[in-house]
Design a protein around this motif. Sequence first.
Motif, PDB file in Angstrom:
ATOM      1  N   THR A  93       1.738  11.680   2.412  1.00 22.51           N
ATOM      2  CA  THR A  93       0.415  11.050   2.500  1.00 22.51           C
ATOM      3  C   THR A  93       0.471   9.570   2.187  1.00 22.51           C
ATOM      4  O   THR A  93      -0.560   8.911   2.128  1.00 22.51           O
ATOM      5  CB  THR A  93      -0.546  11.724   1.520  1.00 22.51           C
ATOM      6  N   GLN A  94       1.692   9.049   1.935  1.00 21.01           N
ATOM      7  CA  GLN A  94       1.854   7.636   1.623  1.00 21.01           C
ATOM      8  C   GLN A  94       3.058   7.081   2.362  1.00 21.01           C
ATOM      9  O   GLN A  94       3.963   7.820   2.750  1.00 21.01           O
ATOM     10  CB  GLN A  94       2.081   7.418   0.116  1.00 21.01           C
ATOM     11  N   THR A 142      -2.280  -1.396   5.936  1.00 17.03           N
ATOM     12  CA  THR A 142      -2.605  -1.631   4.526  1.00 17.03           C
ATOM     13  C   THR A 142      -3.700  -0.675   4.086  1.00 17.03           C
ATOM     14  O   THR A 142      -4.478  -0.176   4.910  1.00 17.03           O
ATOM     15  CB  THR A 142      -3.087  -3.080   4.284  1.00 17.03           C
ATOM     16  N   GLY A 143      -3.761  -0.453   2.765  1.00 16.35           N
ATOM     17  CA  GLY A 143      -4.830   0.360   2.216  1.00 16.35           C
ATOM     18  C   GLY A 143      -4.726   1.815   2.613  1.00 16.35           C
ATOM     19  O   GLY A 143      -3.673   2.313   3.005  1.00 16.35           O
ATOM     20  N   THR A 144      -5.860   2.511   2.547  1.00 15.75           N
ATOM     21  CA  THR A 144      -5.932   3.933   2.915  1.00 15.75           C
ATOM     22  C   THR A 144      -6.664   4.052   4.247  1.00 15.75           C
ATOM     23  O   THR A 144      -7.764   3.517   4.405  1.00 15.75           O
ATOM     24  CB  THR A 144      -6.654   4.745   1.840  1.00 15.75           C
ATOM     25  N   THR A 162      -2.105   6.612   2.787  1.00 16.72           N
ATOM     26  CA  THR A 162      -2.202   5.371   2.019  1.00 16.72           C
ATOM     27  C   THR A 162      -0.965   4.511   2.235  1.00 16.72           C
ATOM     28  O   THR A 162       0.170   4.985   2.068  1.00 16.72           O
ATOM     29  CB  THR A 162      -2.368   5.672   0.517  1.00 16.72           C
ATOM     30  N   TYR A 163      -1.202   3.264   2.583  1.00 17.65           N
ATOM     31  CA  TYR A 163      -0.117   2.292   2.690  1.00 17.65           C
ATOM     32  C   TYR A 163       0.155   1.711   1.303  1.00 17.65           C
ATOM     33  O   TYR A 163      -0.756   1.190   0.645  1.00 17.65           O
ATOM     34  CB  TYR A 163      -0.486   1.180   3.663  1.00 17.65           C
ATOM     35  N   VAL A 164       1.383   1.864   0.865  1.00 17.82           N
ATOM     36  CA  VAL A 164       1.758   1.437  -0.487  1.00 17.82           C
ATOM     37  C   VAL A 164       2.617   0.180  -0.401  1.00 17.82           C
ATOM     38  O   VAL A 164       3.579   0.125   0.370  1.00 17.82           O
ATOM     39  CB  VAL A 164       2.542   2.553  -1.213  1.00 17.82           C
ATOM     40  N   THR A 234       7.012   5.160  -2.705  1.00 13.20           N
ATOM     41  CA  THR A 234       6.816   5.402  -1.280  1.00 13.20           C
ATOM     42  C   THR A 234       6.631   4.092  -0.528  1.00 13.20           C
ATOM     43  O   THR A 234       6.702   4.070   0.699  1.00 13.20           O
ATOM     44  CB  THR A 234       5.589   6.299  -1.077  1.00 13.20           C
ATOM     45  N   GLY A 235       6.384   3.002  -1.269  1.00  9.02           N
ATOM     46  CA  GLY A 235       6.249   1.696  -0.624  1.00  9.02           C
ATOM     47  C   GLY A 235       7.560   0.990  -0.408  1.00  9.02           C
ATOM     48  O   GLY A 235       7.621  -0.010   0.300  1.00  9.02           O
ATOM     49  N   GLY A 236       8.633   1.479  -1.032  1.00  4.25           N
ATOM     50  CA  GLY A 236       9.938   0.858  -0.880  1.00  4.25           C
ATOM     51  C   GLY A 236      10.608   0.668  -2.227  1.00  4.25           C
ATOM     52  O   GLY A 236      10.179   1.217  -3.238  1.00  4.25           O
ATOM     53  N   THR A 237      11.655  -0.129  -2.255  1.00  5.49           N
ATOM     54  CA  THR A 237      12.433  -0.389  -3.470  1.00  5.49           C
ATOM     55  C   THR A 237      12.214  -1.816  -3.927  1.00  5.49           C
ATOM     56  O   THR A 237      12.261  -2.760  -3.122  1.00  5.49           O
ATOM     57  CB  THR A 237      13.929  -0.132  -3.222  1.00  5.49           C
TER      58      THR A 237
END
Length: 498
Positions: A93-94, A142-144, A162-164, A234-237
């Motif tokens: 979901t992200q 971006t965002g949800t 959701t974009y993290v 979930t947005g990356g490292t």
Amino acid sequence: MAPTLTSLSPTSGPASGLNNVTLTGTGFVGIVTAVRFGTTATTFTIDSSSQITAIAPPGAGTVQVTVSTGAGTSNGLPYTYAVMPTLTSISPTQGPTTGGTTVTLTGTNFTGATAVRFGATPATAFTVNSSTQITATAPPGTGTVQVTVTNGAGTSNGASFTYVVVPTLSSANPNQGPAAGLNSVTLTGTGFAGTVTAVRFGSTAATFTVDSSSQITAIAPPGTGTVQVTVTTTGGTSNGLPYTYAAVPTLTSISPTQGPTTGGTTVTLTGTGLGGATAVRFGATPATGFTVNSGTQITATAPPGTGAVLVTVTTAGGTSNGLIYTYIAVPTLLSVSPTAGPVAGGTTVTLGGAGLSGATAVTFGATPATSFTVVSGTQITAVAPAGTGIVQITVTTVGGTSNGVAYTYVAVPTIGSPSPAAGPTAGGTSVSIPGAALTTTQSVTFGGVPAAFTVISDMQVTAVTPPRAAGAVNVVVTTSGGSATATGAFTYVAPPEI
């Protein structure tokens, strides 16, 4: 000639119908008598000899679309009445704002899906795996947003995605620790609100707790050297921050090894791994202060203490071995013998007391003793230097300087003619001897023979002559300051003969 159909657009639509369907083919020049979806005729418009626009009637399933003219009925092309798709879940979901996440959509009626959207943005790509599953690649965003599926029947309900943002690290505290790990490290930054999937020290995963969107507490795993700490969501490292695995410090020497119980001694500690020291302790007591001079040396100020204690150094790597440091009590003096001596010095004085071991100085007033010997922890013999008056003798050790005991410098005595100046050979004559500096008189002799004496004052001594042969003899008065001689000053007179 009967008409022919070559294509339909679209080839599916809602069960309620009423959508426009474009039919392409040939032979539409004659009178078109019917357009049917299965057996159901519908309204239509002839656009040209090769195109008809028809309004799909309500229906279900897949039917054959045909065109009839006076010349006959065309071949049929399939048209499917689609059911509105529904979404029941998406996973994950992200995903990162850069897109690229493969998302699995689960639901119903996905067959014939024409679009998958993340908000208003089409998925980068999607595949209809079955009527109940689609895999789609999330576009950047971006965002949800709401993920939807569209087919010929319409657009499904939405499911949130959701974009993290990529997390960032701003600090790691502490930024070093023991090679054995297991210490807590607080990571501060941003973007921890998404699902944190990993915290790594170098390539080694650590256990962690997400405290808030800006803080994580991680347990450092074992390691060596300097590594980069990163957080993955979930947005990356995130970016990396350096964390150093420190070796346990070791102590090899301490100088001096003793000091007073009052503390204040500057102690030099030598060893390895001393850089970044966080504590120096004398027993359980922290040093009053310390300075890390290098990775191999620390100078510390000893706190007050007693007895023998172990000095240790603590760094991020742990606590060192201990080296012995002994607190020495201030010495005390209880006695001095003799208590007086000549101004010229040279008198050997015995000092009694406690804590006298390791004496570094014996002073008579402000003047060091000519020499001294530490006999034991309770006794010192010292040779008095030259001096005058009454002075305080003190003993100094690493524990400090003792109390003082009085020592009197006595001037060399002087004497005048005794009175009377003659007496019988049998002795017993009371003789008054005038002079100066006679208070500490230790002996009076007449011709070398000791006499009983009494000190009347600093300027007078009385003595009782001992028996002696007839003749003139020297009178000698000896004091702590020395001896005075009255040459031939007393004459022994023989009794008359009959």
